[in-house]
Design an enzyme around this catalytic site. Structure first.
Site, PDB file in Angstrom:
ATOM      1  N   CYS A  78      -3.547  -3.816  10.901  1.00  0.00           N
ATOM      2  CA  CYS A  78      -4.580  -4.213   9.915  1.00  0.00           C
ATOM      3  C   CYS A  78      -5.830  -3.212  10.090  1.00  0.00           C
ATOM      4  O   CYS A  78      -6.613  -3.821  11.043  1.00  0.00           O
ATOM      5  CB  CYS A  78      -4.768  -5.747  10.046  1.00  0.00           C
ATOM      6  N   HIS A 172       4.209   1.044   4.009  1.00  0.00           N
ATOM      7  CA  HIS A 172       3.380   1.201   2.623  1.00  0.00           C
ATOM      8  C   HIS A 172       4.391   2.251   1.546  1.00  0.00           C
ATOM      9  O   HIS A 172       4.958   3.032   2.212  1.00  0.00           O
ATOM     10  CB  HIS A 172       2.409   2.074   2.930  1.00  0.00           C
ATOM     11  N   CYS A 230      -7.817  -2.294   2.000  1.00  0.00           N
ATOM     12  CA  CYS A 230      -6.609  -2.232   2.831  1.00  0.00           C
ATOM     13  C   CYS A 230      -6.881  -0.985   3.658  1.00  0.00           C
ATOM     14  O   CYS A 230      -6.762  -0.104   3.050  1.00  0.00           O
ATOM     15  CB  CYS A 230      -5.496  -2.314   2.340  1.00  0.00           C
ATOM     16  N   GLY A 233      -3.540   0.989   4.161  1.00  0.00           N
ATOM     17  CA  GLY A 233      -3.295   1.246   3.053  1.00  0.00           C
ATOM     18  C   GLY A 233      -4.054   2.772   2.810  1.00  0.00           C
ATOM     19  O   GLY A 233      -3.532   3.489   2.004  1.00  0.00           O
TER      20      GLY A 233
END
Ligand SMILES: N[C@@H](CCC[C@H](N)C(=O)O)C(=O)O
Length: 294
Positions: A78, A172, A230, A233
């Protein structure tokens, strides 16, 4: 340390990605799926991701961090949460180590060096992206994961198709589009997150390359839904854009909550993420939340 004492938590955010940091160092307490969901139901501790600090496991590291999504599932990475943890360990007036400008965190996905650039801006080395089909993972052996076969909508006029897969410590799938805001991500996101091609589910990105050094991005997060930002991301989107020869190796990634600077470093293949954090408030969590895992 009394394992049944109330535990202090920090409510923070990274570009609006809601993060709760819970420090369990010095105890044997653990958080599992049920405990994470219970903590998420506490209004002041509610999060997109919960970052739980444990004592270091590997010599040379400063802490082991477990990461939970709001649905209780565990994640390997994260980005925004890691910057928040870096603030909590380096800059928080109560628990930070004054003067510390670098630290080495460990998650189940690997080692994450973090550097403090200024009061609230941190760079995290997110490591090397993994690109092979079984590392994403994908259910089928696609030789080229930079454009693999997946589409939703009518077969002859799909709404989205042919994403690029990247694992940044978590899976992803990046779809390149003209305007990420033109799609009903609330509806499309869960369909793609749970598509059988992703055995571990996936985070879903809609990315528009506006210039070689600028990507606009929206993310449907595995286990959390649409978030304001994110970090992993954003790293995946930059890596995907480079793989498709759409962008430079360094770009600004603009998310609904703000901008991150992402660089896929040529020298060692590591991805560097730089951005701010914000401290919101602190609170304590009752020991009952951890009893089952003590
Ligand atoms: N918000 C995060 C990503 C958190 C984990 C993700 N939802 C997953 O389950 O893989 C970030 O900033 O990277």
């Amino acid at each position: 340390m009394n394992a049944l004492a109330h535990r202090r938590f920090l409510k923070m955010n990274g570009l609006g990605n809601q993060i709760t940091v819970l420090d369990l160092r010095g105890t044997k307490l653990k958080v599992g799926e049920a405990e994470a969901r219970a903590i998420a139901s506490e209004p002041r501790a509610r999060f997109d991701q919960l970052m739980v600090l444990h004592d270091a496991r590997t010599p040379g590291t400063d802490a082991f961090v477990s990461i939970y999504n709001v649905d209780g599932s565990e994640a390997g990475a994260c980005g925004n949460g890691t910057r928040c943890v870096a603030w909590a360990m380096m800059a928080d007036p109560q628990s930070g180590a004054p003067g510390r400008r670098e630290l080495l965190l460990e998650t189940k996905a690997g080692l994450l060096p973090a550097i403090r650039n200024s009061e609230i801006v941190f760079t995290v080395d997110m490591g090397e992206p993994r690109l092979a089909w079984d590392e994403i993972p994908l259910a089928d052996p696609f030789h080229d994961t930079s454009r693999f076969e997946l589409q939703i909508g009518p077969i002859d006029d799909p709404i989205l198709h042919t994403p690029c897969a990247v694992n940044m410590g978590n899976p992803h799938a990046v779809f390149f589009v003209d305007d990420p805001y033109a799609f009903n991500l609330e509806q499309i996101g869960p369909l793609l997150e749970n598509h059988p091609i992703f055995p571990d589910r996936a985070n879903i990105e809609l990315a528009a390359v506006k210039a070689p050094d600028h990507i606009v991005l929206r993310v449907w997060e595995r286990g959390a839904g649409i978030t304001q930002a994110c970090g992993s991301g954003a790293c995946a989107a930059l890596v995907a854009a480079v793989r498709r020869e759409l962008s430079d190796r360094k770009a600004t990634v603009s998310l609904p909550g703000g901008d991150l600077t992402i660089e896929w470093r040529e020298s060692d293949g590591h991805v560097l993420m730089t951005g701010p954090v914000e401290f919101e408030w602190e609170g304590t969590l009752a020991p009952a939340l951890f009893e089952s895992a003590a």
